[in-house]
Design a protein around this motif. Structure first.
Motif, PDB file in Angstrom:
ATOM      1  N   GLN A  59       0.835  -1.204   0.000  1.00  0.00           N
ATOM      2  CA  GLN A  59       0.000   0.000   0.000  1.00  0.00           C
ATOM      3  C   GLN A  59       0.872   1.258   0.000  1.00  0.00           C
ATOM      4  O   GLN A  59       0.587   2.217  -0.712  1.00  0.00           O
ATOM      5  N   LYS A  66       1.521   6.883  -6.590  1.00  0.00           N
ATOM      6  CA  LYS A  66       0.381   7.763  -6.860  1.00  0.00           C
ATOM      7  C   LYS A  66       0.769   9.221  -6.588  1.00  0.00           C
ATOM      8  O   LYS A  66       0.434  10.118  -7.356  1.00  0.00           O
ATOM      9  N   GLU A 100      -1.774   4.292 -15.939  1.00  0.00           N
ATOM     10  CA  GLU A 100      -2.153   2.941 -16.377  1.00  0.00           C
ATOM     11  C   GLU A 100      -1.238   1.885 -15.749  1.00  0.00           C
ATOM     12  O   GLU A 100      -1.703   0.828 -15.316  1.00  0.00           O
ATOM     13  N   GLN A 103      -2.259   1.478 -12.175  1.00  0.00           N
ATOM     14  CA  GLN A 103      -3.503   0.709 -12.071  1.00  0.00           C
ATOM     15  C   GLN A 103      -3.230  -0.784 -12.245  1.00  0.00           C
ATOM     16  O   GLN A 103      -3.759  -1.620 -11.511  1.00  0.00           O
ATOM     17  N   LYS A 104      -2.365  -1.112 -13.208  1.00  0.00           N
ATOM     18  CA  LYS A 104      -2.007  -2.520 -13.425  1.00  0.00           C
ATOM     19  C   LYS A 104      -1.266  -3.075 -12.211  1.00  0.00           C
ATOM     20  O   LYS A 104      -1.546  -4.190 -11.765  1.00  0.00           O
ATOM     21  N   PHE A 106      -1.539  -2.024  -9.180  1.00  0.00           N
ATOM     22  CA  PHE A 106      -2.554  -2.139  -8.122  1.00  0.00           C
ATOM     23  C   PHE A 106      -3.355  -3.437  -8.283  1.00  0.00           C
ATOM     24  O   PHE A 106      -3.528  -4.192  -7.325  1.00  0.00           O
ATOM     25  N   ASP A 107      -3.829  -3.688  -9.504  1.00  0.00           N
ATOM     26  CA  ASP A 107      -4.609  -4.899  -9.763  1.00  0.00           C
ATOM     27  C   ASP A 107      -3.782  -6.160  -9.507  1.00  0.00           C
ATOM     28  O   ASP A 107      -4.265  -7.110  -8.880  1.00  0.00           O
ATOM     29  N   ASP A 108      -2.541  -6.159  -9.993  1.00  0.00           N
ATOM     30  CA  ASP A 108      -1.659  -7.308  -9.773  1.00  0.00           C
ATOM     31  C   ASP A 108      -1.389  -7.526  -8.285  1.00  0.00           C
ATOM     32  O   ASP A 108      -1.352  -8.661  -7.809  1.00  0.00           O
ATOM     33  N   SER A 109      -1.214  -6.426  -7.564  1.00  0.00           N
ATOM     34  CA  SER A 109      -0.958  -6.514  -6.119  1.00  0.00           C
ATOM     35  C   SER A 109      -2.157  -7.109  -5.390  1.00  0.00           C
ATOM     36  O   SER A 109      -1.994  -7.944  -4.495  1.00  0.00           O
ATOM     37  N   LEU A 110      -3.352  -6.680  -5.773  1.00  0.00           N
ATOM     38  CA  LEU A 110      -4.565  -7.227  -5.153  1.00  0.00           C
ATOM     39  C   LEU A 110      -4.662  -8.734  -5.389  1.00  0.00           C
ATOM     40  O   LEU A 110      -4.965  -9.503  -4.469  1.00  0.00           O
ATOM     41  N   GLN A 111      -4.396  -9.150  -6.622  1.00  0.00           N
ATOM     42  CA  GLN A 111      -4.459 -10.577  -6.952  1.00  0.00           C
ATOM     43  C   GLN A 111      -3.411 -11.363  -6.174  1.00  0.00           C
ATOM     44  O   GLN A 111      -3.690 -12.442  -5.650  1.00  0.00           O
ATOM     45  N   LYS A 112      -2.205 -10.824  -6.099  1.00  0.00           N
ATOM     46  CA  LYS A 112      -1.130 -11.519  -5.387  1.00  0.00           C
ATOM     47  C   LYS A 112      -1.442 -11.615  -3.896  1.00  0.00           C
ATOM     48  O   LYS A 112      -1.235 -12.660  -3.279  1.00  0.00           O
TER      49      LYS A 112
END
Length: 170
Positions: A59, A66, A100, A103-104, A106-112
């Motif tokens: 985070q 950001k 972008e 964002q990618k 962030f998405d990858d981090s959430l999945q991991k």
């Protein structure tokens, strides 16, 4: 002949019903509170601390990236009057690309993080199930249920399992 077959069927049914009732009396039932075991198991607490540390670090990394993008946007707005249209457009494109990428990430981090959490939970639940099984075998329990699926009866093995799980750590 029909009476004979009917009689044999009745006698057979009574024998099987009696046998299953007698054997049911000798069954030994136990139950465990899996949620309590999971929450109170010392390894769960350690794993949660590590997970939360990793989550906080990610985070913080994302928040820093950001902030960098927001600074680029503020800088662009401050310089817009002195930049050529092409140069301003180029900087806007850089900001969009960085956004972008963020964002990618962030998405990858959430999945991991979700994958890591699932692996952590599965590993701990497997250890708990292994200890439940070993206690059930050692103490000759025929069935061990999850507490919420048993309405009545059985022995509560939760504290015994928790004691053995945490005993290994010491």
């Amino acid at each position: 002949m029909n009476k004979f077959i009917y009689g044999v069927l009745v006698v057979t049914f009574v024998m099987f019903a009696n046998a299953s009732f007698i054997s049911a009396e000798n069954l030994k039932f136990g139950y465990v509170d899996m949620a309590k075991l999971f929450e109170e198991y010392s390894e769960t607490k350690i794993a949660k601390e590590k997970f939360n540390k990793d989550k906080f670090a990610k985070q913080e990394e994302l928040q820093n990236k950001k902030g960098e993008i927001e600074k680029l946007g503020r800088d662009l707005e401050g310089q817009r009057l002195i930049l050529t249209k092409e140069k301003a457009s180029e900087k806007e494109q850089q900001i969009r690309q960085k956004t972008e990428t963020l964002q990618k990430l962030f998405d990858d981090s959430l999945q991991k993080l979700a994958k890591n959490e699932k692996e952590m939970v599965d590993k701990i639940m497997d250890k708990i199930a292994e200890k439940v099984k070993s206690i059930a075998v050692a103490e000759k329990y025929d069935y061990v249920f999850e507490k919420n699926s048993l309405l009545f009866g059985g022995d509560d093995l939760t504290q015994k399992v928790l004691g053995i799980l945490d005993q290994k750590k010491k």
